[in-house]
Write a protein that holds these residues in place. Structure first.
Motif, PDB file in Angstrom:
ATOM      1  N   LEU A  46      30.164  -7.154 -31.089  1.00 35.80           N
ATOM      2  CA  LEU A  46      29.379  -7.657 -29.961  1.00 35.80           C
ATOM      3  C   LEU A  46      29.719  -6.901 -28.678  1.00 35.80           C
ATOM      4  N   ASN A  47      31.001  -6.603 -28.489  1.00 32.25           N
ATOM      5  CA  ASN A  47      31.416  -5.868 -27.291  1.00 32.25           C
ATOM      6  C   ASN A  47      30.784  -4.483 -27.222  1.00 32.25           C
ATOM      7  N   LYS A  48      30.608  -3.845 -28.370  1.00 30.54           N
ATOM      8  CA  LYS A  48      29.955  -2.536 -28.392  1.00 30.54           C
ATOM      9  C   LYS A  48      28.513  -2.646 -27.911  1.00 30.54           C
ATOM     10  N   LYS A  49      27.821  -3.711 -28.343  1.00 36.21           N
ATOM     11  CA  LYS A  49      26.444  -3.920 -27.893  1.00 36.21           C
ATOM     12  C   LYS A  49      26.404  -4.186 -26.388  1.00 36.21           C
ATOM     13  N   LEU A  50      27.322  -5.030 -25.919  1.00 39.21           N
ATOM     14  CA  LEU A  50      27.328  -5.378 -24.500  1.00 39.21           C
ATOM     15  C   LEU A  50      27.660  -4.171 -23.623  1.00 39.21           C
ATOM     16  N   ILE A  51      28.632  -3.374 -24.040  1.00 39.27           N
ATOM     17  CA  ILE A  51      29.002  -2.205 -23.252  1.00 39.27           C
ATOM     18  C   ILE A  51      27.826  -1.227 -23.168  1.00 39.27           C
ATOM     19  N   GLY A  52      27.049  -1.112 -24.255  1.00 43.15           N
ATOM     20  CA  GLY A  52      25.850  -0.288 -24.233  1.00 43.15           C
ATOM     21  C   GLY A  52      24.842  -0.786 -23.202  1.00 43.15           C
ATOM     22  N   LEU A  53      24.657  -2.117 -23.133  1.00 46.82           N
ATOM     23  CA  LEU A  53      23.755  -2.708 -22.135  1.00 46.82           C
ATOM     24  C   LEU A  53      24.287  -2.497 -20.723  1.00 46.82           C
ATOM     25  N   TYR A  54      25.592  -2.736 -20.540  1.00 47.98           N
ATOM     26  CA  TYR A  54      26.191  -2.557 -19.209  1.00 47.98           C
ATOM     27  C   TYR A  54      26.053  -1.106 -18.750  1.00 47.98           C
ATOM     28  N   ALA A  55      26.246  -0.166 -19.680  1.00 43.14           N
ATOM     29  CA  ALA A  55      26.183   1.259 -19.320  1.00 43.14           C
ATOM     30  C   ALA A  55      24.781   1.649 -18.871  1.00 43.14           C
ATOM     31  N   TYR A  56      23.749   1.024 -19.475  1.00 42.08           N
ATOM     32  CA  TYR A  56      22.373   1.359 -19.093  1.00 42.08           C
ATOM     33  C   TYR A  56      21.996   0.683 -17.774  1.00 42.08           C
ATOM     34  N   TYR A  57      22.277  -0.617 -17.663  1.00 36.34           N
ATOM     35  CA  TYR A  57      21.831  -1.370 -16.483  1.00 36.34           C
ATOM     36  C   TYR A  57      22.886  -1.423 -15.381  1.00 36.34           C
ATOM     37  N   GLY A  58      24.042  -0.827 -15.614  1.00 37.30           N
ATOM     38  CA  GLY A  58      25.135  -0.925 -14.650  1.00 37.30           C
ATOM     39  C   GLY A  58      25.032   0.054 -13.501  1.00 37.30           C
ATOM     40  N   ILE A  59      24.043  -0.144 -12.616  1.00 37.80           N
ATOM     41  CA  ILE A  59      23.900   0.684 -11.417  1.00 37.80           C
ATOM     42  C   ILE A  59      24.218  -0.166 -10.193  1.00 37.80           C
ATOM     43  N   ASN A  60      24.323   0.466  -9.041  1.00 39.01           N
ATOM     44  CA  ASN A  60      24.668  -0.247  -7.808  1.00 39.01           C
ATOM     45  C   ASN A  60      23.770  -1.465  -7.595  1.00 39.01           C
ATOM     46  N   GLY A  61      24.404  -2.567  -7.235  1.00 36.56           N
ATOM     47  CA  GLY A  61      23.657  -3.777  -6.924  1.00 36.56           C
ATOM     48  C   GLY A  61      23.254  -4.602  -8.128  1.00 36.56           C
ATOM     49  N   LEU A 117      25.452  -5.914 -10.533  1.00 37.03           N
ATOM     50  CA  LEU A 117      26.549  -6.656 -11.154  1.00 37.03           C
ATOM     51  C   LEU A 117      26.154  -8.100 -11.449  1.00 37.03           C
ATOM     52  N   GLY A 118      25.433  -8.722 -10.528  1.00 38.98           N
ATOM     53  CA  GLY A 118      24.980 -10.095 -10.762  1.00 38.98           C
ATOM     54  C   GLY A 118      24.056 -10.202 -11.956  1.00 38.98           C
ATOM     55  N   GLU A 119      23.187  -9.217 -12.128  1.00 36.44           N
ATOM     56  CA  GLU A 119      22.283  -9.194 -13.268  1.00 36.44           C
ATOM     57  C   GLU A 119      23.057  -9.050 -14.583  1.00 36.44           C
ATOM     58  N   LEU A 120      24.085  -8.216 -14.564  1.00 34.33           N
ATOM     59  CA  LEU A 120      24.884  -8.015 -15.769  1.00 34.33           C
ATOM     60  C   LEU A 120      25.633  -9.290 -16.143  1.00 34.33           C
ATOM     61  N   TYR A 121      26.085 -10.029 -15.127  1.00 36.72           N
ATOM     62  CA  TYR A 121      26.787 -11.275 -15.414  1.00 36.72           C
ATOM     63  C   TYR A 121      25.857 -12.328 -16.010  1.00 36.72           C
ATOM     64  N   LYS A 122      24.568 -12.235 -15.743  1.00 41.86           N
ATOM     65  CA  LYS A 122      23.614 -13.151 -16.392  1.00 41.86           C
ATOM     66  C   LYS A 122      23.599 -12.897 -17.900  1.00 41.86           C
ATOM     67  N   ILE A 123      23.653 -11.622 -18.289  1.00 42.53           N
ATOM     68  CA  ILE A 123      23.741 -11.280 -19.715  1.00 42.53           C
ATOM     69  C   ILE A 123      25.072 -11.761 -20.286  1.00 42.53           C
ATOM     70  N   TYR A 124      26.138 -11.566 -19.527  1.00 38.65           N
ATOM     71  CA  TYR A 124      27.485 -11.962 -19.957  1.00 38.65           C
ATOM     72  C   TYR A 124      27.550 -13.473 -20.206  1.00 38.65           C
ATOM     73  N   TYR A 125      27.069 -14.275 -19.257  1.00 43.41           N
ATOM     74  CA  TYR A 125      27.132 -15.729 -19.403  1.00 43.41           C
ATOM     75  C   TYR A 125      26.204 -16.233 -20.509  1.00 43.41           C
ATOM     76  N   HIS A 126      25.049 -15.568 -20.671  1.00 41.90           N
ATOM     77  CA  HIS A 126      24.174 -15.934 -21.786  1.00 41.90           C
ATOM     78  C   HIS A 126      24.874 -15.680 -23.120  1.00 41.90           C
ATOM     79  N   THR A 127      25.610 -14.574 -23.198  1.00 38.14           N
ATOM     80  CA  THR A 127      26.348 -14.237 -24.424  1.00 38.14           C
ATOM     81  C   THR A 127      27.410 -15.298 -24.710  1.00 38.14           C
ATOM     82  N   LEU A 128      28.145 -15.739 -23.678  1.00 36.35           N
ATOM     83  CA  LEU A 128      29.156 -16.787 -23.858  1.00 36.35           C
ATOM     84  C   LEU A 128      28.525 -18.076 -24.375  1.00 36.35           C
ATOM     85  N   TYR A 129      27.369 -18.434 -23.789  1.00 37.54           N
ATOM     86  CA  TYR A 129      26.684 -19.669 -24.209  1.00 37.54           C
ATOM     87  C   TYR A 129      26.237 -19.572 -25.671  1.00 37.54           C
TER      88      TYR A 129
END
Length: 423
Positions: free
Chosen positions: A352-367, A369-381
């Motif tokens: 799962l971490n490999k999938k998430l890091i791939g998503l973070y690497a694509y969408y991880g641009i300036n500004g 971080l909040g959007e990425l945490y929405k994916i992170y919290y959805h994954t936890l849920y």
């Protein structure tokens, strides 16, 4: 081999037609392509995999080269399959036979050597040392620094299915004089496809999935769009205008609305001349920029771009994950976790971490971080719900936190800085 590449580049840079290209499709390069191929990839109609082909690799490559010399080599039809799109529709995908992948890969490398020095800076898709983050950065910088007030957000209707073969071959003939090399490209274009055990001819289009399709698409739009905009359109405009293209997705930024409308009409006629059509329901002109502080937003490359302000009240181009993409990613993560519910927990988290890091690497641009945490919290849920269903007992927050301390989920971070020019 390096000297051969320099020779190709030398002639291409001087707009001299390149000759004797077919000899680059040799044993050494075909074996290189074989090594590059990934295992466990879907096979074409020949059902040959990398491992099967490798069993008698030298013999198979020698046989392939001999058939190419005798012109008896003919690409097999691609196997058509479908993959889901973000809008719920299906995208056709063509899977070539294994041998055809090797030949396409070598020919694509040769075409890249010819055209990389010819392509304009506005093109970012499927090019060496070019990527989507550079395209996003270009949009961000142009809107922030230049006089951009309007965006022409364009969409070409079924581009890969409607590429005109005759025009494409004319474009290639403009730069290449090797008739044998061009003949084999044409054979790939007209090889057809198999679907439900039936053969279908192809008189237009390039199959998505073929290794040679991205470079052919770039060549086509280089002549149809990029050069047209740079050499003809811009000379007729009084205001500023900037084109950004990633494969068949593109947008144009304008200073004046009247000129955006003028270019829109020109593009409709230009595309029609080459067998293409603008998707008018998805194409629009919208006010956007620091002098047009509207609530308008547009999607490009999976991002939603909107007019924003900083904490100090200054204008900024804001970026979010587009609504369609976010919904799709949430569904994908939930489905993946359900499918891996029976796996060992540590193994599930590592995958799962490999999938998430791939998503973070694509969408991880300036500004973002909040959007990425929405994916992170959805994954936890989704993960907690999955553990609860598997154990069939209530899982407290403290217990779940203890599990995550032992096997943590990858947290978001910013990977790309689009606020500077060097990425």
């Amino acid at each position: 081999m390096e000297n051969e590449r320099k020779d190709i580049k030398y002639y291409a840079q001087r707009n001299i037609k390149v000759e004797n290209l077919i000899h680059f499709v040799n044993k050494e390069r075909l074996i290189e392509q074989h090594i590059k191929q990934q295992r466990n990839k879907a096979s074409g109609i020949d059902k040959i995999t990398k491992d099967k082909y490798a069993y008698k690799l030298d013999e198979n490559i020698d046989n392939l080269i001999e058939r190419m010399k005798k012109f008896s080599y003919k690409p097999l039809p691609v196997r058509r399959t479908y993959i889901p799109k973000a809008n719920g529709k299906l995208r056709p995908l063509g899977i070539p036979a294994y041998e055809d992948k090797l030949v396409q890969g070598v020919m694509a490398d040769v075409l890249n050597e010819i055209y990389e020095c010819k392509f304009l800076e506005c093109s970012y898709g499927f090019r060496p040392n070019k990527n989507c983050h550079q395209a996003i950065r270009e949009i961000n910088q142009r809107i922030m620094i230049n006089r951009v007030n309007y965006i022409l957000d364009c969409d070409i209707k079924g581009f890969f299915d409607n590429v005109d073969h005759k025009w494409l071959m004319k474009f290639l003939e403009h730069d290449i004089s090797d008739k044998v090399f061009l003949r084999y490209i044409n054979r790939f274009l007209i090889s057809g496809y198999m679907e439900d055990m039936k053969y279908y001819e192809t008189d237009k289009g390039t199959p998505q999935g073929g290794l040679i399709s991205p470079i052919l698409a770039n060549v086509y739009l280089h002549y149809v769009l990029d050069l047209f905009f740079e050499n003809y359109v811009k000379s007729k405009l009084k205001g500023e205008a900037y084109l950004v293209r990633y494969a068949d997705d593109f947008l144009i930024m304008f200073q004046y609305e009247s000129e955006a409308k003028q270019v829109y009409e020109l593009l409709i006629k230009r595309l029609a001349k080459f067998g293409l059509e603008m998707e008018q329901d998805k194409t629009r002109i919208l006010p956007f920029g620091r002098f047009k502080g509207t609530k308008e937003a547009f999607d490009f490359l999976g991002f939603m771009h909107y007019n924003g302000i900083t904490r100090t009240g200054k204008y900024i181009v804001g970026h979010k994950i587009s609504k369609k993409k976010r919904k799709l990613k949430h569904k994908s993560i939930t489905k993946w976790i359900k499918e891996h519910r029976a796996y060992r927990f540590i193994e599930t988290i590592n995958l799962l971490n490999k999938k998430l890091i791939g998503l973070y690497a694509y969408y991880g641009i300036n500004g973002m971080l909040g959007e990425l945490y929405k994916i992170y919290y959805h994954t936890l849920y989704a993960l907690r719900s999955s553990i609860f269903r598997r154990s069939q007992r209530c899982l407290s927050g403290k217990t779940f936190d203890k599990i995550l301390r032992r096997v943590p989920i990858a947290e978001p971070k910013i990977y790309k800085d689009i606020w500077c020019w060097n990425i």
